[in-house]
Write a protein that holds these residues in place. Structure first.
Motif, PDB file in Angstrom:
ATOM      1  N   ARG A  23      21.966  52.370   1.526  1.00 49.69           N
ATOM      2  CA  ARG A  23      22.511  51.873   2.897  1.00 49.69           C
ATOM      3  C   ARG A  23      22.843  53.026   3.524  1.00 49.69           C
ATOM      4  NH1 ARG A  23      24.816  46.442   2.375  1.00 49.69           N
ATOM      5  NH2 ARG A  23      24.707  45.795   0.250  1.00 49.69           N
ATOM      6  N   HIS A  36      19.538  53.592   5.469  1.00 47.03           N
ATOM      7  CA  HIS A  36      19.134  52.732   6.372  1.00 47.03           C
ATOM      8  C   HIS A  36      20.144  52.783   7.886  1.00 47.03           C
ATOM      9  CE1 HIS A  36      17.877  48.636   7.765  1.00 47.03           C
ATOM     10  NE2 HIS A  36      19.437  48.533   8.066  1.00 47.03           N
ATOM     11  N   ILE A  37      21.379  53.094   7.500  1.00 44.74           N
ATOM     12  CA  ILE A  37      22.222  53.652   8.668  1.00 44.74           C
ATOM     13  C   ILE A  37      21.652  54.418   9.463  1.00 44.74           C
ATOM     14  CG2 ILE A  37      24.437  54.122   9.427  1.00 44.74           C
ATOM     15  CD1 ILE A  37      25.592  52.595   7.041  1.00 44.74           C
ATOM     16  N   VAL A  52      18.689  56.025   9.584  1.00 47.61           N
ATOM     17  CA  VAL A  52      17.443  55.635  10.285  1.00 47.61           C
ATOM     18  C   VAL A  52      17.638  54.672  11.500  1.00 47.61           C
ATOM     19  CG1 VAL A  52      15.056  54.415   9.906  1.00 47.61           C
ATOM     20  CG2 VAL A  52      16.088  56.017   8.254  1.00 47.61           C
ATOM     21  N   SER A  53      18.779  53.687  11.233  1.00 42.16           N
ATOM     22  CA  SER A  53      18.806  52.832  12.264  1.00 42.16           C
ATOM     23  C   SER A  53      19.453  53.750  13.539  1.00 42.16           C
ATOM     24  CB  SER A  53      19.673  51.609  12.060  1.00 42.16           C
ATOM     25  OG  SER A  53      19.074  50.988  10.913  1.00 42.16           O
ATOM     26  N   LEU A  54      20.281  54.577  13.308  1.00 37.96           N
ATOM     27  CA  LEU A  54      21.086  55.402  14.313  1.00 37.96           C
ATOM     28  C   LEU A  54      19.735  56.191  14.981  1.00 37.96           C
ATOM     29  CD1 LEU A  54      24.086  56.334  12.818  1.00 37.96           C
ATOM     30  CD2 LEU A  54      23.982  54.730  14.480  1.00 37.96           C
ATOM     31  N   HIS A  62      16.609  55.372  15.409  1.00 38.68           N
ATOM     32  CA  HIS A  62      15.875  54.420  16.028  1.00 38.68           C
ATOM     33  C   HIS A  62      16.581  54.231  17.457  1.00 38.68           C
ATOM     34  CE1 HIS A  62      12.858  51.595  16.998  1.00 38.68           C
ATOM     35  NE2 HIS A  62      13.683  50.726  17.196  1.00 38.68           N
ATOM     36  N   ILE A  63      17.841  53.973  17.351  1.00 44.05           N
ATOM     37  CA  ILE A  63      18.469  53.499  18.744  1.00 44.05           C
ATOM     38  C   ILE A  63      18.507  54.699  19.453  1.00 44.05           C
ATOM     39  CG2 ILE A  63      21.152  52.893  19.289  1.00 44.05           C
ATOM     40  CD1 ILE A  63      21.266  51.145  16.696  1.00 44.05           C
TER      41      ILE A  63
END
Length: 255
Positions: A27, A30-31, A33-35, A37-38
């Protein structure tokens, strides 16, 4: 309770803690990588907006002569929105692109070519330009409308050329042995079919997937392919950046 009774219980809790730790680690990754990407998306949006406004000086000059032919591939779903395609072609005209191959698999844009040519200032069909007009000093943009059916027609024409050469070379008067088609024969036949069309130096793909979406593969020998995302979300800065990046790189084609 002796030690033998504690071992199964201890193993159970160690397994539970291990599973929980792996889940938390997944998790967390994932957070992160998502950050990333954003943040990357926000930075890209700000950069393209700044390029569009001319705030980044290095994108103000492009050696457009290095881009002899540009291919634009449009997904069939967004090809129905001809207004966005017209806007894209107007941007390319402003940048100074001289030749564009416009492709959609079903040929929808080809059916709307009259309206597109009317709405894009200085545009003309590629086959209407002569050899003298195919120079960097030519005004306007030459457009070739391509669909999957053109790909099939080209293969058929190339096959006919190969068959004709085979029949000539296998004539008894020549006294030649077995005839074998090689890659060079096929390349020559395809070159004859597309002798008036440049192989695109750069291809911009507007669609949901990273694919050439059916563009004739025999015309992509040295083509650099760039995925631009959805045509609905296209930005002038992204277009300028992609072309600037291509023209700024030294191209090595081998011997």
């Amino acid at each position: 309770m002796d030690f033998n009774d504690l071992m199964p219980l201890l193993s159970f809790w160690i397994g539970q803690i291990g599973d929980l730790g792996c889940d938390l680690l997944w998790r967390f990754i994932h957070i992160v990588v998502s950050l990333c990407h954003i943040v990357s998306g926000i930075f890209e949006a700000i950069q393209t907006y700044a390029i569009s406004l001319g705030l980044i000086q290095k994108y103000s000059s492009i050696d457009i002569e290095k881009l002899r032919c540009l291919a634009v591939v449009v997904d069939i779903e967004v090809a129905r929105d001809v207004s966005k395609v017209i806007e894209l072609l107007q941007w390319l005209t402003t940048i100074g692109v001289k030749q564009v191959g416009l492709f959609d698999s079903q040929g929808l844009l080809k059916k709307s070519k009259d309206m597109i040519l009317e709405m894009v200032p200085g545009s003309m069909l590629l086959h209407e330009t002569g050899e003298k007009d195919n120079s960097p000093d030519r005004k306007g943009i030459a457009i070739e409308f391509i669909s999957s059916s053109d790909n099939k027609e080209a293969v058929v024409k190339a096959a006919n050329i190969l068959l004709e050469k085979y029949l000539k070379s296998s004539h008894p008067e020549n006294g030649e042995g077995d005839n074998v088609f090689t890659e060079s024969h096929l390349n020559e036949a395809l070159r004859v079919v597309g002798k008036n069309v440049h192989v695109p130096d750069l291809m911009l793909v507007y669609g949901p997937v990273r694919s050439h979406l059916g563009f004739p593969a025999w015309r992509l020998r040295y083509t650099e392919i760039v995925h631009m995302g959805s045509l609905k979300n296209m930005r002038y800065g992204s277009l300028l950046k992609a072309i600037h990046k291509f023209t700024g790189v030294r191209q090595n084609y081998g011997v």
